[in-house]
Design an enzyme around this catalytic site. Structure first.
Site, PDB file in Angstrom:
ATOM      1  N   SER A 276     122.347  53.418  66.957  1.00  0.00           N
ATOM      2  CA  SER A 276     123.239  52.291  66.792  1.00  0.00           C
ATOM      3  C   SER A 276     124.609  52.642  66.216  1.00  0.00           C
ATOM      4  O   SER A 276     125.554  51.878  66.358  1.00  0.00           O
ATOM      5  CB  SER A 276     122.597  51.251  65.878  1.00  0.00           C
ATOM      6  OG  SER A 276     122.355  51.795  64.589  1.00  0.00           O
TER       7      SER A 276
ATOM      8  N   LYS B 236     130.329  52.880  59.083  1.00  0.00           N
ATOM      9  CA  LYS B 236     129.574  51.948  59.934  1.00  0.00           C
ATOM     10  C   LYS B 236     129.590  50.558  59.306  1.00  0.00           C
ATOM     11  O   LYS B 236     129.444  50.425  58.080  1.00  0.00           O
ATOM     12  CB  LYS B 236     128.143  52.462  60.090  1.00  0.00           C
ATOM     13  CG  LYS B 236     127.280  51.694  61.068  1.00  0.00           C
ATOM     14  CD  LYS B 236     125.902  52.350  61.176  1.00  0.00           C
ATOM     15  CE  LYS B 236     124.997  51.653  62.177  1.00  0.00           C
ATOM     16  NZ  LYS B 236     123.666  52.308  62.269  1.00  0.00           N
TER      17      LYS B 236
ATOM     18  N   SER C  93     119.370  56.568  64.472  1.00  0.00           N
ATOM     19  CA  SER C  93     120.647  55.958  64.857  1.00  0.00           C
ATOM     20  C   SER C  93     121.889  56.783  64.537  1.00  0.00           C
ATOM     21  O   SER C  93     123.005  56.347  64.831  1.00  0.00           O
ATOM     22  CB  SER C  93     120.794  54.587  64.194  1.00  0.00           C
ATOM     23  OG  SER C  93     120.122  53.607  64.934  1.00  0.00           O
TER      24      SER C  93
END
Lengths: 99, 462
Positions: free
Chosen positions: B132, B57, B156
């Protein structure tokens, strides 16, 4: 609960965040919606005898207080928008007005 | 297989995903992959994760690839150091394959708040992959990489894992170092893992977990050792919190959870209903505490030392305002403003102090449930399957409520995971396991049994 346009402007000033005047109506409505939602916590009337939820370890891990090489892959000069003679260059601070 | 061969294979898959328009990657290069391959091939001994390509990420810093956090304010930024989790993965023989798309600064539940466009759901491009950490979830679901790192502040990783039909594991707060994870809500942030199998998730978590002198909140806990998956759950008590099965729960999600619970009972588990009475306070409490912490953490992005600087003719304060006003997207600006509001004079007690109390009571609910003899809790991960793009962007609160079942464990700092348990109208449904603090091994062991006992691709019967 209602959040006013003036409050949004004040928060933006405190947060050092430029907000264009034409963005203010929608932003105020969204802030009002969010603050109205989180105000559900007013159902919690009894706040006595409880501190914040502890997070992390019971005892903080401390490392030895010694200077070690940072071993950075690139220097601050490569990262900074402007960097001269070991200094980050920024515009002059104006008058110390209240935000 | 050599690192070179593994790198070439993942390079082909990354290129194919980009050609297909998945928009799950923000940075990767053939040259960086080749360098990673040469490095792992030169290791004196094969590591635990030898040749494993890992997507990361883009809020976890890497020296080899840029780190943008999905934000214009960090466009082109290259970290001068690696996150601790990156160093540990690389030392174990893993290769950093790419950086993945996310909601800006990890604030969102759909990737629609990324400054670089949303990620497509790999099974239905009209839907979101969750967020996210949606880019990481989508790449694992699409088979581009076997594992990926994400981060959790309020769900997330579990929420996109549920939407995309993969495994997502959030460890106990403090299990994994946050050094090099760009801070959002520091009392909540956890580096977390996506995988296609429970075994892979456990292997990666085992490598990245452990104390770190660069993160004072890391725990000196014993390593995570996952027992070999058996076929029986005899002696295991699963708690089912009634608050997670409301009347308006999506019928397909409910049916999949019911079927999974039935299977657990058939395997010998005792299923008991429990109550977590403060659950409804979790999302409001989260959306006070996380923005409050974010407002402080994001103060560092000011155009002075790194990142993008807005051109201004004014003084230093004008530089800050213009850079932050133009560099941050709408959701980040909303959260900074909300965080500033709830911390400001006159509102602190009404909001922040109450949210802290709610957090304590939510943690107390979990503690009471586990003290009653429950080993693990089982819930739906999300109230619905993946929603359509644009469905919730007009109403920030509707987007926040997508996290209603994942927020509570984050506030309590507990380990939790999502695993695929079936499909509803062709879309994955995730089941959530929540464990007591530091009981990741127990949680992963039960998940491994379920993995062998459930067909995650089977359509649920309503």
């Amino acid at each position: 609960m209602s959040v006013s346009r003036e409050e949004v402007e004040r928060m933006a000033a405190l947060a050092q965040l430029a907000v264009a005047p034409d963005e203010l109506p929608e932003l105020t409505a969204q802030m009002d919606r969010i603050v109205g939602f989180v105000a559900r916590l007013r159902a919690l009337d009894d706040l006595s005898g409880e501190g914040p939820q502890p997070t992390g370890p019971p005892e903080t891990l401390l490392r030895d207080d010694v200077v070690t090489p940072a071993d950075l892959a690139r220097s601050p000069a490569e990262l900074a928008p402007e960097f001269i003679d070991g200094f980050f260059v920024v515009p002059k601070l104006g008058a110390m007005e209240e935000p | 297989m050599s690192g070179r061969l593994a790198a070439a294979a993942v390079q082909n898959r990354l290129a194919e995903a980009d050609r297909a328009g998945l928009n799950a990657t923000l940075a990767w290069s053939a040259a960086a992959l080749a360098a990673e391959a040469d490095r792992v091939d030169a290791l004196p001994e094969p590591g635990l994760l030898q040749n494993l390509p890992v997507a990361v990420k883009d809020n976890i810093v890497t020296t080899g690839l840029p780190t943008t956090c999905g934000s214009r304010i960090l466009e082109g930024y290259r970290s001068p150091f690696n996150a601790t989790v990156i160093d540990r993965l690389r030392a174990a023989g893993a290769m950093i394959a790419c950086k993945t798309n996310l909601d800006e600064f990890a604030m969102g539940s759909s990737t629609e708040h990324s400054a670089f466009g949303r990620v497509l759901h790999p099974m239905d491009p009209t839907r979101v992959p969750g967020g996210s950490s949606g880019g990481s979830a989508a790449l694992v679901a699409a088979g581009v990489v076997p594992v990926a790192l994400g981060s959790e502040t309020g769900g997330s990783v579990r929420q996109p894992a549920s939407f995309c039909g993969v495994i997502g594991v959030k460890p106990t707060y403090g299990r994994v170092s946050r050094y090099g994870l760009v801070a959002f809500g520091s009392s909540l942030d956890c580096v977390s893992v996506f995988a296609r199998t429970v075994a892979d998730a456990g292997r990666v978590l085992g490598v990245i977990a452990g104390p770190d002198s660069r993160d004072a909140t890391t725990l000196a806990a014993s390593p995570i050792v996952v027992a070999h998956a058996g076929v029986s759950l005899a002696g295991t008590t699963i708690g089912v919190p009634r608050e997670y099965f409301p009347g308006d729960l999506d019928p397909g999600v409910r049916a999949a959870c019911d079927a999974a619970l039935l299977r657990m009972r058939e395997l010998g588990a005792a299923i008991v209903e429990v109550s977590l009475p403060h659950s409804s306070l979790a999302v409001p409490a989260y959306y006070i505490l996380a923005p409050a912490e974010a407002a402080a953490n994001l103060a560092r992005f000011d155009g002075a030392r790194y990142g993008v600087r807005a051109p201004v003719a004014g003084d230093l304060r004008e530089l800050y305002r213009a850079t932050r006003g133009s560099g941050f997207g709408p959701e980040v600006r909303r959260r900074i403003l909300v965080g500033t509001y709830v911390l400001s004079a006159g509102y602190y007690d009404a909001y922040y102090a109450r949210a802290q109390t709610a957090r304590r009571r939510i943690a107390g609910d979990f503690a009471a449930a586990f003290a009653s003899g429950v080993d693990l809790l089982f819930t739906p991960t999300t109230p619905t399957t993946a929603f359509r793009a644009g469905e919730k962007t007009g109403d920030p609160v509707a987007m926040y409520l997508a996290d209603v079942f994942v927020c509570p464990a984050s506030l309590a700092g507990l380990p939790a995971m999502s695993l695929p348990i079936g499909r509803s109208e062709g879309l994955p449904v995730g089941g959530q396991l929540i464990a007591p603090s530091l009981a990741e091994a127990k949680m992963l062991s039960l998940a491994a049994v379920l993995e062998g006992a459930l067909d995650p691709t089977a359509e649920v019967r309503r």
